[in-house]
Scaffold this active site. Structure first.
Site, mmCIF file in Angstrom:
data_model
loop_
_atom_site.group_PDB
_atom_site.id
_atom_site.type_symbol
_atom_site.label_atom_id
_atom_site.label_comp_id
_atom_site.label_asym_id
_atom_site.label_seq_id
_atom_site.Cartn_x
_atom_site.Cartn_y
_atom_site.Cartn_z
ATOM 1 N N HIS A 50 17.050 9.417 49.658
ATOM 2 C CA HIS A 50 17.687 8.096 49.739
ATOM 3 C C HIS A 50 16.762 7.101 49.029
ATOM 4 O O HIS A 50 15.703 6.771 49.548
ATOM 5 C CB HIS A 50 17.872 7.671 51.199
ATOM 6 C CG HIS A 50 18.813 8.544 51.960
ATOM 7 N ND1 HIS A 50 20.170 8.562 51.716
ATOM 8 C CD2 HIS A 50 18.613 9.430 52.967
ATOM 9 C CE1 HIS A 50 20.757 9.424 52.545
ATOM 10 N NE2 HIS A 50 19.839 9.968 53.311
ATOM 11 N N ASN A 58 15.110 19.718 56.985
ATOM 12 C CA ASN A 58 15.594 18.588 56.172
ATOM 13 C C ASN A 58 14.885 17.308 56.600
ATOM 14 O O ASN A 58 14.726 17.055 57.801
ATOM 15 C CB ASN A 58 17.116 18.452 56.417
ATOM 16 C CG ASN A 58 17.802 17.490 55.477
ATOM 17 O OD1 ASN A 58 17.653 17.594 54.264
ATOM 18 N ND2 ASN A 58 18.558 16.546 56.013
ATOM 19 N N ASP A 74 21.280 9.358 47.310
ATOM 20 C CA ASP A 74 21.915 8.109 46.890
ATOM 21 C C ASP A 74 20.824 7.188 46.364
ATOM 22 O O ASP A 74 19.670 7.275 46.789
ATOM 23 C CB ASP A 74 22.792 7.454 47.967
ATOM 24 C CG ASP A 74 22.131 7.283 49.318
ATOM 25 O OD1 ASP A 74 20.895 7.361 49.411
ATOM 26 O OD2 ASP A 74 22.873 7.039 50.296
ATOM 27 N N GLU A 117 20.852 14.577 50.379
ATOM 28 C CA GLU A 117 21.552 13.343 50.773
ATOM 29 C C GLU A 117 21.352 12.264 49.711
ATOM 30 O O GLU A 117 21.145 11.091 50.020
ATOM 31 C CB GLU A 117 21.032 12.844 52.132
ATOM 32 C CG GLU A 117 21.146 13.868 53.231
ATOM 33 C CD GLU A 117 20.699 13.353 54.598
ATOM 34 O OE1 GLU A 117 20.550 12.122 54.782
ATOM 35 O OE2 GLU A 117 20.478 14.193 55.490
ATOM 36 N N GLU A 164 14.399 15.770 60.349
ATOM 37 C CA GLU A 164 13.569 14.573 60.560
ATOM 38 C C GLU A 164 12.625 14.686 61.756
ATOM 39 O O GLU A 164 12.559 13.794 62.597
ATOM 40 C CB GLU A 164 14.467 13.332 60.692
ATOM 41 C CG GLU A 164 15.362 13.138 59.484
ATOM 42 C CD GLU A 164 16.336 11.963 59.624
ATOM 43 O OE1 GLU A 164 16.291 11.246 60.641
ATOM 44 O OE2 GLU A 164 17.153 11.779 58.696
HETATM 45 O O1 G2I Z 1 21.102 7.361 57.742
HETATM 46 C C1 G2I Z 1 21.418 8.087 56.595
HETATM 47 C C2 G2I Z 1 21.261 9.572 56.813
HETATM 48 C C3 G2I Z 1 19.804 9.922 57.028
HETATM 49 N N1 G2I Z 1 19.611 11.361 57.158
HETATM 50 C C4 G2I Z 1 20.444 12.019 58.175
HETATM 51 C C5 G2I Z 1 21.896 11.649 57.997
HETATM 52 O O2 G2I Z 1 22.672 12.228 59.027
HETATM 53 C C6 G2I Z 1 22.080 10.147 57.980
HETATM 54 O O3 G2I Z 1 23.495 9.899 57.848
HETATM 55 C C7 G2I Z 1 23.972 8.736 58.456
HETATM 56 C C8 G2I Z 1 25.452 8.618 58.188
HETATM 57 O O4 G2I Z 1 25.650 8.478 56.812
HETATM 58 C C9 G2I Z 1 26.017 7.386 58.898
HETATM 59 O O5 G2I Z 1 27.444 7.381 58.796
HETATM 60 O O6 G2I Z 1 23.738 8.796 59.835
HETATM 61 C C10 G2I Z 1 24.107 7.604 60.475
HETATM 62 C C11 G2I Z 1 23.691 7.630 61.929
HETATM 63 O O7 G2I Z 1 22.375 7.958 62.096
HETATM 64 C C12 G2I Z 1 25.603 7.401 60.359
HETATM 65 O O8 G2I Z 1 25.975 6.166 60.903
HETATM 66 C C13 G2I Z 1 26.812 6.223 62.007
HETATM 67 C C14 G2I Z 1 26.842 4.849 62.640
HETATM 68 O O9 G2I Z 1 25.510 4.519 63.049
HETATM 69 C C15 G2I Z 1 27.721 4.872 63.840
HETATM 70 O O10 G2I Z 1 27.835 3.595 64.386
HETATM 71 C C16 G2I Z 1 29.103 5.409 63.450
HETATM 72 O O11 G2I Z 1 29.903 5.588 64.604
HETATM 73 O O12 G2I Z 1 28.118 6.595 61.632
HETATM 74 C C17 G2I Z 1 28.961 6.763 62.733
HETATM 75 C C18 G2I Z 1 30.296 7.341 62.267
HETATM 76 O O13 G2I Z 1 30.898 6.522 61.304
#
Ligand code: G2I
Length: 447
Positions: A239, A203, A270, A268, A160
């Site tokens: 996404h 990515n 969904d 990724e 990104e």
């Molecule tokens: O945002 C969707 C994805 C976009 N591309 C990069 C990916 O790395 C990203 O993944 C998401 C995760 O699916 C989430 O799970 O990235 C988020 C953060 O940027 C993740 O969220 C975080 C929460 O913001 C936190 O509060 C939490 O502690 O997940 C953490 C672990 O559960």
């Protein structure tokens, strides 16, 4: 044969190897439709992966669904900088190790996500001056890639780095702001040296169709290829929802990147929605990947809607109870597979057995075992009950017991056929003979 196909497809790391093995055995992928996402994708020479969270691996249904359906795993958060190097030089990799070990011990590939990203970045990184930041970035890449050397199929080296919107400009980040455009190239060169066998990917999101942002990424990849900067793949996050639908030129966009001489991966995926509309969108994405030779695999961003980052949008292939959604059937069909859930031995035929003591009167008790079908209808089941010595069973109802020592194997009397998710139970009366201990209920098997 269905079982044989699945095993061959899972054992072979690369789908092409699986196809070759099948051909040698006198079968083709088409001759017997594969019945999981992973085996169907392997029949097409591709992997089918999911984002995996270490803290859900202990949930039996989560792990069973992951292990049955997927041939690749991407740690959802566990390899990000905040999780892996929260203070400079201290690497905390236990959670990432859990995902990698789980996946690899079950024959899955692992995608590494992600080395250099502006988000989930500990504050110490943003506080560094340029020279220190450059060293810290390279140390981080070397630390992670060194630890996992030889175990990661593809790494998202940089994630990104481009802005949303029409300009195609780079996104402001500590790396961009202090090191300039060259940080991406430097990260890729460091990564190649750290693990020469890993595929190195750039990515991003909102790059799925032809637009200003994907044009900017395209120009960067073209430049890298022309100058010999090591890059092997481009990840398209994908996404999607009603505000960001599957682009009409999705396939063309994947193809133009592939034509630059890199693999493309859907990293990724969904798609918010439900029912046939969601299923149709999943078909579009799967078809697009299959139409591009260098689209080497698809990863969905989670196993179940329950734990999706967009859980309200129910964007994944399994619902919150791990039931296959219409979108699942659509993807499996597009991959050339077939569910055929009533087939004996099919992985869809499964059950669980749960024990409760329903009555107790001093010298005896009544036990009850509830059998619940998994995500496919079943036509029969068996459950085992191990009775503590010296207890004995005096009567049993709604089931047919056979005995081996103190192990009772119970099959249905009239109640073998269950719809997906439906339950039945059998009961029995036990003479304690001095022991009030609880019986152990072993596995349930279904066909
Ligand atoms: O945002 C969707 C994805 C976009 N591309 C990069 C990916 O790395 C990203 O993944 C998401 C995760 O699916 C989430 O799970 O990235 C988020 C953060 O940027 C993740 O969220 C975080 C929460 O913001 C936190 O509060 C939490 O502690 O997940 C953490 C672990 O559960």
């Amino acid at each position: 044969m269905t079982m044989t196909l699945r095993c061959l497809a899972r054992t072979a790391a690369a789908g092409l190897v699986a196809v070759a093995a099948l051909a040698t055995a006198g079968h083709t992928a088409e001759a017997e439709a594969a019945d999981t996402l992973g085996s169907a994708a392997a029949g097409q020479g591709r992997y089918f992966g999911a984002a995996v969270a270490a803290n859900h691996l202990g949930e039996a249904d989560y792990a069973a669904t992951l292990d049955r359906e997927f041939t690749s795993a991407t740690p959802e958060n566990e390899m990000k900088w905040d999780a892996t190097e929260p203070s400079r030089g201290t690497f905390t990799l236990a959670a990432a190790d859990r995902v990698v070990d789980h996946a690899r011990s079950r024959g899955m590939d692992v995608r590494g996500h992600t080395l250099v990203w502006h988000s989930q970045l500990p504050s110490w990184v943003g506080a560094l001056g340029a020279a220190d930041l450059r060293t810290a970035m390279n140390d981080h890449i070397n630390g992670l890639m060194g630890h996992y050397k030889g175990q990661i199929h593809s790494w998202d080296v940089v994630n990104e780095a481009f802005q949303d919107g029409g300009s195609g400009a780079r996104r402001s980040s500590p790396f961009q702001d202090r090191l300039g455009d060259g940080f991406i190239e430097e990260a890729f060169r460091t990564a190649r040296a750290a693990d020469p066998a890993a595929r190195l990917c750039y990515n991003d999101y909102n790059t799925d169709g032809v637009n200003a942002k994907s044009n900017a990424v395209y120009a960067m990849v073209k430049d890298f290829k022309s100058r010999g900067v090591p890059i092997d793949c481009v990840g398209f996050q994908s996404h999607f929802n009603s505000a960001s639908p599957v682009p009409a030129d999705y396939r063309q966009n994947l193809q133009r990147f592939a034509d630059l001489g890199v693999d493309v991966q859907i990293t990724e995926l969904d798609i918010e929605g439900s029912g046939s509309a969601q299923a149709a969108n999943y078909t579009k994405v799967t078809d697009a990947c299959l139409a591009v030779d260098r689209c080497t695999g698809i990863t969905v961003w989670g196993v179940t809607d329950k734990y999706s980052w967009r859980s309200g949008g129910t964007p994944l292939l399994f619902d919150g109870d791990y039931r296959k959604k219409p979108a699942y059937d659509a993807v499996l069909t597009a991959l050339g597979g077939s569910g055929d859930p009533g087939d004996p031995g099919d992985p869809g035929a499964s059950c669980t057995a749960a024990y409760t003591r329903t009555a107790d009167w001093g010298s005896g008790y009544n036990g009850q075992v509830t059998i619940t079908a998994g995500d496919a209808p079943i036509s029969s089941w068996t459950a085992t009950v191990v009775l503590p010595s010296p207890q004995s069973v005096s009567s049993l109802w709604n089931g047919t017991p056979t005995w081996a020592g103190n192990v009772m194997t119970v099959s249905p009397s009239w109640n073998g056929t269950l719809a997906a998710g439906a339950s039945t139970s059998f009961g029995f009366t036990v003479a304690k003979n001095g022991s009030g201990a609880a019986p152990t209920v072993g596995g349930c098997t279904a066909s």
